[in-house]
Design an enzyme around this catalytic site. Sequence first.
Site, mmCIF file in Angstrom:
data_model
loop_
_atom_site.group_PDB
_atom_site.id
_atom_site.type_symbol
_atom_site.label_atom_id
_atom_site.label_comp_id
_atom_site.label_asym_id
_atom_site.label_seq_id
_atom_site.Cartn_x
_atom_site.Cartn_y
_atom_site.Cartn_z
ATOM 1 N N HIS A 64 0.722 -1.138 0.046
ATOM 2 C CA HIS A 64 -0.110 -0.131 -0.064
ATOM 3 C C HIS A 64 0.724 1.347 0.191
ATOM 4 O O HIS A 64 2.013 1.370 0.842
ATOM 5 C CB HIS A 64 -0.973 0.048 1.181
ATOM 6 C CG HIS A 64 -2.282 -0.813 1.134
ATOM 7 N ND1 HIS A 64 -3.071 -1.161 2.141
ATOM 8 C CD2 HIS A 64 -2.720 -1.224 -0.185
ATOM 9 C CE1 HIS A 64 -4.081 -1.805 1.484
ATOM 10 N NE2 HIS A 64 -4.150 -1.661 0.196
ATOM 11 N N ASP A 66 0.973 4.132 1.054
ATOM 12 C CA ASP A 66 1.554 5.039 2.428
ATOM 13 C C ASP A 66 2.760 4.174 2.946
ATOM 14 O O ASP A 66 3.100 4.690 3.998
ATOM 15 C CB ASP A 66 0.373 5.228 3.302
ATOM 16 C CG ASP A 66 -0.429 4.036 3.690
ATOM 17 O OD1 ASP A 66 -0.571 3.120 2.682
ATOM 18 O OD2 ASP A 66 -0.782 3.825 5.046
ATOM 19 N N ASP A 209 0.028 -3.097 8.340
ATOM 20 C CA ASP A 209 -1.618 -3.187 8.551
ATOM 21 C C ASP A 209 -2.165 -4.317 8.895
ATOM 22 O O ASP A 209 -1.940 -5.500 8.137
ATOM 23 C CB ASP A 209 -2.153 -2.562 7.374
ATOM 24 C CG ASP A 209 -1.814 -0.874 7.226
ATOM 25 O OD1 ASP A 209 -0.782 -0.355 8.052
ATOM 26 O OD2 ASP A 209 -2.070 -0.340 6.170
ATOM 27 N N HIS A 268 0.061 4.302 13.270
ATOM 28 C CA HIS A 268 -0.758 4.346 11.996
ATOM 29 C C HIS A 268 -2.263 4.934 12.568
ATOM 30 O O HIS A 268 -3.132 4.198 12.293
ATOM 31 C CB HIS A 268 -0.966 2.639 11.665
ATOM 32 C CG HIS A 268 -1.436 2.647 10.253
ATOM 33 N ND1 HIS A 268 -2.789 2.508 9.832
ATOM 34 C CD2 HIS A 268 -0.650 2.695 8.844
ATOM 35 C CE1 HIS A 268 -2.788 2.471 8.525
ATOM 36 N NE2 HIS A 268 -1.772 2.587 7.925
#
Length: 316
Positions: A64, A66, A209, A268
């Site tokens: 991803h 980011d 994540d 995060h």
Amino acid sequence: MQLTFLGTSAGKPTRERNVSALALEFEQDNKWYLFDCGEATQHQILRSRLSIGKLDTIFITHMHGDHYYGLPGLLSSKKLDTAFRPLTLYGPTGIKKFLECVIDVSFENLGYTLKIIEYKAEETFGFDKFSLKVLSLEHSIESFAFYIKENDITNRLNEAKLRSFGLEPSPLYGELQRGNCITFQGKKLEPGEFMLPPERGRRLIIAGDNSKPEILGRYLKEIDLLVHECTYTQQDYDHLQAKVLHTTAKDLGKAVQKRHVKNVIASHINPRYNNHSIKGTDVLYHEIKAYYKGRVFIANDLDVYRLSKDGMVEKL
């Protein structure tokens, strides 16, 4: 062992937080390790005490943006800084294709050796001071955590005992540490008689994540530190119209309490939790603490934390 949080925001940068990046350093080492490299990570490095020239290895948790859009700029700046130390990058499937599309990753272009390794879940890699195992997480795409186990120290001499024999520090100490017998004042000294018990290496997990911290299961047992996302409170998550696969403060607190994790650093952070809104990060902290009795920290950009040999975490 020190951790410098270079980016702590979820999804996009804010005025207070950049996107994901974390530096790890070991004592008495001349290099450091980078976990994730969101956009503008190189700007954050300039604001820290870290040097691109001493960066040794990069680990990317998942594909991803980011978490890896900062790579092209960082890798290019390394050349412009004439920092030609070889660099190794570990990432999931697709990271090599991305870099080859964005920049020429050949030695002729970069001026230094860049080794790209695409890992798989359950693979283990060895480094100078630690081993690292790749663990699967649950997210909207493949996402991974890194279980880091510092090497045990097994060659610690009992210097007090040696001095009681009249043997002061000398090259003979090194012989004992290498497992060799020595002769001192006509006596044969066996190395096993003068060694302290092994010192257990520190253990931590740096997770990408992940919607279910409990998925880390047995790996949470006996670790000294978990660095994990904490994107929402449970109430805010429940009110999302479109559900996303991220962790709530409640789920994080329950998982680490069940496994008796010693220290947790949450990162995060969703942009809604900021210094200019009604909801600051305190709501995340208090929700974790409602379920967890250990030590909790909510990371901010450029925070530096120390994990001591006794497993205690302190913010510097």
